[in-house]
Design a protein around this motif. Structure first.
Motif, PDB file in Angstrom:
ATOM      1  N   TRP A 107       0.800  -1.217   0.000  1.00 45.92           N
ATOM      2  CA  TRP A 107       0.000   0.000   0.000  1.00 45.92           C
ATOM      3  C   TRP A 107       0.837   1.273   0.000  1.00 45.92           C
ATOM      4  O   TRP A 107       0.280   2.359   0.125  1.00 45.92           O
ATOM      5  N   ASP A 108       2.137   1.141  -0.083  1.00 42.82           N
ATOM      6  CA  ASP A 108       3.052   2.281  -0.142  1.00 42.82           C
ATOM      7  C   ASP A 108       2.861   3.225   1.054  1.00 42.82           C
ATOM      8  O   ASP A 108       2.841   4.443   0.910  1.00 42.82           O
ATOM      9  N   LEU A 109       2.698   2.625   2.246  1.00 42.96           N
ATOM     10  CA  LEU A 109       2.575   3.396   3.484  1.00 42.96           C
ATOM     11  C   LEU A 109       3.863   3.241   4.294  1.00 42.96           C
ATOM     12  O   LEU A 109       4.109   2.204   4.883  1.00 42.96           O
ATOM     13  N   PRO A 110       4.685   4.279   4.337  1.00 42.80           N
ATOM     14  CA  PRO A 110       5.946   4.169   5.102  1.00 42.80           C
ATOM     15  C   PRO A 110       5.709   4.456   6.585  1.00 42.80           C
ATOM     16  O   PRO A 110       5.859   5.575   7.063  1.00 42.80           O
ATOM     17  N   LEU A 111       5.336   3.432   7.336  1.00 43.55           N
ATOM     18  CA  LEU A 111       5.090   3.582   8.770  1.00 43.55           C
ATOM     19  C   LEU A 111       6.290   3.103   9.568  1.00 43.55           C
ATOM     20  O   LEU A 111       7.069   2.270   9.114  1.00 43.55           O
ATOM     21  N   SER A 112       6.428   3.607  10.764  1.00 42.79           N
ATOM     22  CA  SER A 112       7.538   3.259  11.629  1.00 42.79           C
ATOM     23  C   SER A 112       7.431   1.807  12.095  1.00 42.79           C
ATOM     24  O   SER A 112       6.379   1.372  12.581  1.00 42.79           O
ATOM     25  N   SER A 113       8.534   1.078  11.955  1.00 44.67           N
ATOM     26  CA  SER A 113       8.543  -0.322  12.406  1.00 44.67           C
ATOM     27  C   SER A 113       8.408  -0.412  13.917  1.00 44.67           C
ATOM     28  O   SER A 113       7.700  -1.281  14.432  1.00 44.67           O
ATOM     29  N   ALA A 114       9.071   0.479  14.647  1.00 39.69           N
ATOM     30  CA  ALA A 114       9.010   0.451  16.109  1.00 39.69           C
ATOM     31  C   ALA A 114       7.587   0.715  16.600  1.00 39.69           C
ATOM     32  O   ALA A 114       7.119   0.068  17.541  1.00 39.69           O
ATOM     33  N   ALA A 115       6.912   1.648  15.966  1.00 39.71           N
ATOM     34  CA  ALA A 115       5.533   1.938  16.377  1.00 39.71           C
ATOM     35  C   ALA A 115       4.620   0.748  16.105  1.00 39.71           C
ATOM     36  O   ALA A 115       3.740   0.435  16.912  1.00 39.71           O
ATOM     37  N   LEU A 116       4.831   0.060  14.985  1.00 37.30           N
ATOM     38  CA  LEU A 116       4.001  -1.101  14.688  1.00 37.30           C
ATOM     39  C   LEU A 116       4.311  -2.275  15.606  1.00 37.30           C
ATOM     40  O   LEU A 116       3.424  -3.072  15.917  1.00 37.30           O
ATOM     41  N   VAL A 117       5.543  -2.384  16.073  1.00 38.43           N
ATOM     42  CA  VAL A 117       5.876  -3.409  17.061  1.00 38.43           C
ATOM     43  C   VAL A 117       5.122  -3.142  18.357  1.00 38.43           C
ATOM     44  O   VAL A 117       4.544  -4.049  18.959  1.00 38.43           O
ATOM     45  N   VAL A 118       5.103  -1.883  18.787  1.00 39.85           N
ATOM     46  CA  VAL A 118       4.383  -1.527  20.017  1.00 39.85           C
ATOM     47  C   VAL A 118       2.882  -1.739  19.836  1.00 39.85           C
ATOM     48  O   VAL A 118       2.206  -2.231  20.745  1.00 39.85           O
ATOM     49  N   VAL A 119       2.363  -1.396  18.667  1.00 39.94           N
ATOM     50  CA  VAL A 119       0.936  -1.607  18.410  1.00 39.94           C
ATOM     51  C   VAL A 119       0.605  -3.096  18.440  1.00 39.94           C
ATOM     52  O   VAL A 119      -0.419  -3.498  19.006  1.00 39.94           O
ATOM     53  N   SER A 120       1.467  -3.930  17.867  1.00 47.15           N
ATOM     54  CA  SER A 120       1.199  -5.375  17.898  1.00 47.15           C
ATOM     55  C   SER A 120       1.271  -5.915  19.326  1.00 47.15           C
ATOM     56  O   SER A 120       0.473  -6.778  19.703  1.00 47.15           O
ATOM     57  N   MET A 121       2.211  -5.415  20.133  1.00 48.25           N
ATOM     58  CA  MET A 121       2.273  -5.835  21.541  1.00 48.25           C
ATOM     59  C   MET A 121       1.026  -5.386  22.292  1.00 48.25           C
ATOM     60  O   MET A 121       0.471  -6.134  23.102  1.00 48.25           O
ATOM     61  N   PHE A 122       0.580  -4.169  22.023  1.00 51.59           N
ATOM     62  CA  PHE A 122      -0.607  -3.652  22.700  1.00 51.59           C
ATOM     63  C   PHE A 122      -1.846  -4.462  22.319  1.00 51.59           C
ATOM     64  O   PHE A 122      -2.674  -4.786  23.185  1.00 51.59           O
ATOM     65  N   LEU A 123      -1.986  -4.800  21.038  1.00 50.76           N
ATOM     66  CA  LEU A 123      -3.140  -5.591  20.616  1.00 50.76           C
ATOM     67  C   LEU A 123      -3.117  -6.981  21.233  1.00 50.76           C
ATOM     68  O   LEU A 123      -4.159  -7.512  21.639  1.00 50.76           O
ATOM     69  N   LEU A 124      -1.931  -7.574  21.319  1.00 47.98           N
ATOM     70  CA  LEU A 124      -1.812  -8.875  21.973  1.00 47.98           C
ATOM     71  C   LEU A 124      -2.189  -8.776  23.450  1.00 47.98           C
ATOM     72  O   LEU A 124      -2.916  -9.625  23.973  1.00 47.98           O
TER      73      LEU A 124
END
Length: 103
Positions: free
Chosen positions: A54-71
């Motif tokens: 989707w050509d969305l350059p999002l921060s990897s660190a932020a997505l790691v935290v989001v995945s931890m939060f969702l878990l």
């Protein structure tokens, strides 16, 4: 400021998740490390996926935290649901309702 919050999330969230499953120190440390590694792989993979498709350059660190939060959120909801079912079974066991005394 964002880096400080990310660092605190990397320290607190895996320990919080592992604490819900065990109370002893050695399993807590091992489970916390496993959760951190799994969340890191999921967050980086999600970041690469969002960038390539989707050509969305999002921060990897932020997505790691989001995945931890969702878990953590999913496990907390299941923990609360399991506790409610156990409490209901205890309360209504043997056909009688146990009430607590209010002082």
């Amino acid at each position: 400021v964002v880096g400080v919050f990310l660092f605190l999330a990397f320290l607190v969230i895996p320990t919080f998740i592992a604490r819900q499953w065990t109370g002893r120190l050695k399993p807590l440390l091992a489970l916390s490390c496993i959760i951190s590694i799994a969340s890191a792989f999921c967050g980086v993979a999600l970041s690469r996926h969002l960038l390539s498709y989707w050509d969305l350059p999002l921060s990897s660190a932020a997505l790691v935290v989001v995945s931890m939060f969702l878990l953590a959120l999913v496990l907390y909801v299941f923990q609360v649901g399991k506790t409610m079912v156990i409490n209901r079974k205890k309360r209504y066991s043997k056909g009688r309702v146990l009430t607590s005394k209010v002082s």
